[in-house]
Design a protein around this motif. Structure first.
Motif, PDB file in Angstrom:
ATOM      1  N   VAL A 119       2.963  -1.838  -2.059  1.00 27.13           N
ATOM      2  CA  VAL A 119       2.102  -0.672  -1.868  1.00 27.13           C
ATOM      3  C   VAL A 119       1.273  -0.839  -0.602  1.00 27.13           C
ATOM      4  O   VAL A 119       1.037   0.125   0.144  1.00 27.13           O
ATOM      5  N   GLY A 172      -0.696  -0.852  -8.782  1.00 24.01           N
ATOM      6  CA  GLY A 172      -1.218   0.497  -8.912  1.00 24.01           C
ATOM      7  C   GLY A 172      -1.857   0.757 -10.262  1.00 24.01           C
ATOM      8  O   GLY A 172      -2.102  -0.163 -11.050  1.00 24.01           O
ATOM      9  N   ARG A 197       0.651   5.645  -7.226  1.00 22.60           N
ATOM     10  CA  ARG A 197       1.500   4.569  -7.730  1.00 22.60           C
ATOM     11  C   ARG A 197       0.961   4.122  -9.079  1.00 22.60           C
ATOM     12  O   ARG A 197      -0.228   3.829  -9.210  1.00 22.60           O
ATOM     13  N   GLU A 225      -5.744   3.183  -5.945  1.00 21.88           N
ATOM     14  CA  GLU A 225      -4.746   4.007  -6.631  1.00 21.88           C
ATOM     15  C   GLU A 225      -5.308   4.635  -7.901  1.00 21.88           C
ATOM     16  O   GLU A 225      -5.004   5.785  -8.225  1.00 21.88           O
TER      17      GLU A 225
END
Length: 470
Positions: free
Chosen positions: A17, A370, A406, A458
């Motif tokens: 990520v 996430g 995510r 996130e």
């Protein structure tokens, strides 16, 4: 789809990520992390968290409900109000265009954390040393709290109602405190005990002084401590009876790792979800469906008491808001609660490869993975769990994908090892849709816990998406 395309897709999906973020997102992430570290460092009790929530909410245009409805003034769509309970729990409402019987979008987290509370008669002297007697709060490994710098946070309320706020031990020029431990040279018997017996609860007493007060023959060190408390705070020994004083790890939260990608701090369960829920709530402008941020107390001991989720605080607050709008009736409130959707914003256990045997690697949350959804919590055979239904999960998947959030799904460790609970099952009693969602935490319930900056960002994005779409 060809095998080559499938392989490329899988490789893309496994890309970190971190590596997918733009420079703008990284800048926003660092801004969020900086504010969160300040929040962790400055708000170590539920009272401090609620006070800071009120400060930030009022800065963002929220008004205290009684003030907003004074003189019979009515509330309208677009108004932003809050209700606080005993300084330890709070509900924020961003009123939407839709009638309240269509339900609310609720983010609910808790702001209490594991700690050592002073007993009502805490101060005593033994062998020339002064101590505070404590009672631990929440699920802790008691041995983790010895030989650790601690600070005092809390309030003392005198008989005349005067409230004295106390914070000692956070600054370098202030004294710290600690629970002592037995030296290794004499610990042969101690080292053979089970971990839950190495340090007994009654031995979690805090060393607070050793200097005797001149002119005192009995308990002179205790008298010396009392004289300091009298001089600095104008409190007497009897005032401890009406005090709420707690011992917490001293010092600021910190960035963790050479790359500063993680956060190390006290009380991230559940302030990481409380802060991101509040942040998302304050970022919301006009909403179609009324949005709520609910921060509660006492989750770590079963959500009991007047400020816990099992109380009627939220019902009462909602009733007052509905009355202020002119939509209150018992049936309307029941419909409102039943038609609501909620993210029970709480943390999940993060995978730690040093303790791999405790986790199911296929169903565990990973740092940097996430936002986390826990369809169910509870223990062993899902005991005490809210088990979210598939329809709700499907809806949430769509929302998160739409907003490029995510997320991962997880359970709290291997099935037969134990488990835990949140406030989700309590809110589900109204018939509303509820699921646990938050971030992965490593070293959960230890004095210092670990989270990932990626997950912080996130989950904030996920909470904002939920308030917009649910």
């Amino acid at each position: 789809m060809s095998k080559e395309k499938e392989a490329k897709k899988e490789k893309k999906e496994k890309k970190s990520v971190w590596l997918s973020y733009s420079d703008k997102e990284k800048k926003e992430l660092e801004k969020l992390s900086s504010g969160y570290i300040d929040f962790l460092s400055n708000c170590k009790t539920e009272r401090e968290s609620v006070a800071e929530t009120i400060r930030l909410a009022e800065k963002a245009g929220y008004k205290e409900l009684r003030a907003a409805t004074r003189g019979g003034k009515k509330l309208h769509a677009g108004d932003k109000v809050y209700v606080a309970g005993m300084g330890k729990t709070i509900a924020l409402f961003n009123l939407g265009q839709a009638p309240l019987d269509q339900g609310l979008s609720i983010l609910g987290a808790h702001v209490d954390t594991c700690r050592l509370d002073l007993k009502q008669n805490p101060l005593y002297e033994d062998s020339g040393l002064a101590y505070f007697n404590t009672h631990y709060y929440g699920g802790i490994k008691k041995y983790q709290w010895v030989a650790l710098p601690l600070a005092i946070h809390g309030v003392v309320v005198k008989k005349d109602g005067t409230k004295v706020e106390i914070v000692v031990g956070e600054n370098e020029n202030e004294p710290a405190f600690c629970v002592t431990d037995l030296l290794i040279h004499l610990a042969q018997e101690q080292m053979t005990k089970k971990a839950d017996k190495v340090i007994e609860g009654e031995n979690l007493d805090i060393l607070v002084g050793s200097l005797p007060l001149e002119g005192e023959e009995k308990d002179a060190v205790k008298a010396g401590v009392l004289s300091i408390l009298k001089e600095k705070y104008d409190i007497e020994e009897d005032d401890f009876v009406s005090a709420e004083l707690t011992m917490v790890p001293a010092g600021r939260a910190r960035e963790l790792g050479f790359d500063k990608s993680l956060i190390l701090g006290y009380g991230q369960d559940d302030r990481v979800c409380a802060y991101t829920s509040l942040y998302a709530m304050l970022e919301m402008k006009d909403v179609e469906k009324t949005a709520v941020c609910l921060l509660v107390d006492k989750e770590e001991i079963g959500s009991v008491g007047a400020t816990g989720m099992q109380s009627r605080f939220f019902e009462n607050a909602l009733a007052e808001v509905m009355n202020g709008i002119g939509q209150y009736s018992d049936l309307t409130m029941r419909r409102c609660l039943a038609n609501s959707k909620m993210l029970s914003s709480d943390v999940s256990s993060g995978y730690d490869p040093l303790y791999a045997s405790a986790f199911d690697k296929k169903n565990v949350a990973y740092l940097g993975g996430g936002m986390v959804f826990n369809k169910y919590t509870g223990s062993r055979g899902k005991s005490g769990s809210n088990d979210a239904n598939a329809e709700y999960l499907g809806e949430l998947r769509g929302i998160m994908d739409k907003h490029n959030v995510r997320f991962q799904t997880a359970e709290l460790g291997k099935v037969d090892l134990g488990g835990g609970g949140t406030i989700a099952y309590i809110m589900s009693l109204y018939g509303m849709q509820v699921i646990d969602s938050g971030v992965a935490v490593v070293s959960m319930h230890a004095p210092w816990e670990v989270t990932s900056k990626i997950d912080l960002y996130e989950v904030m994005k996920g909470y904002k998406a939920f308030l917009k779409e649910a």
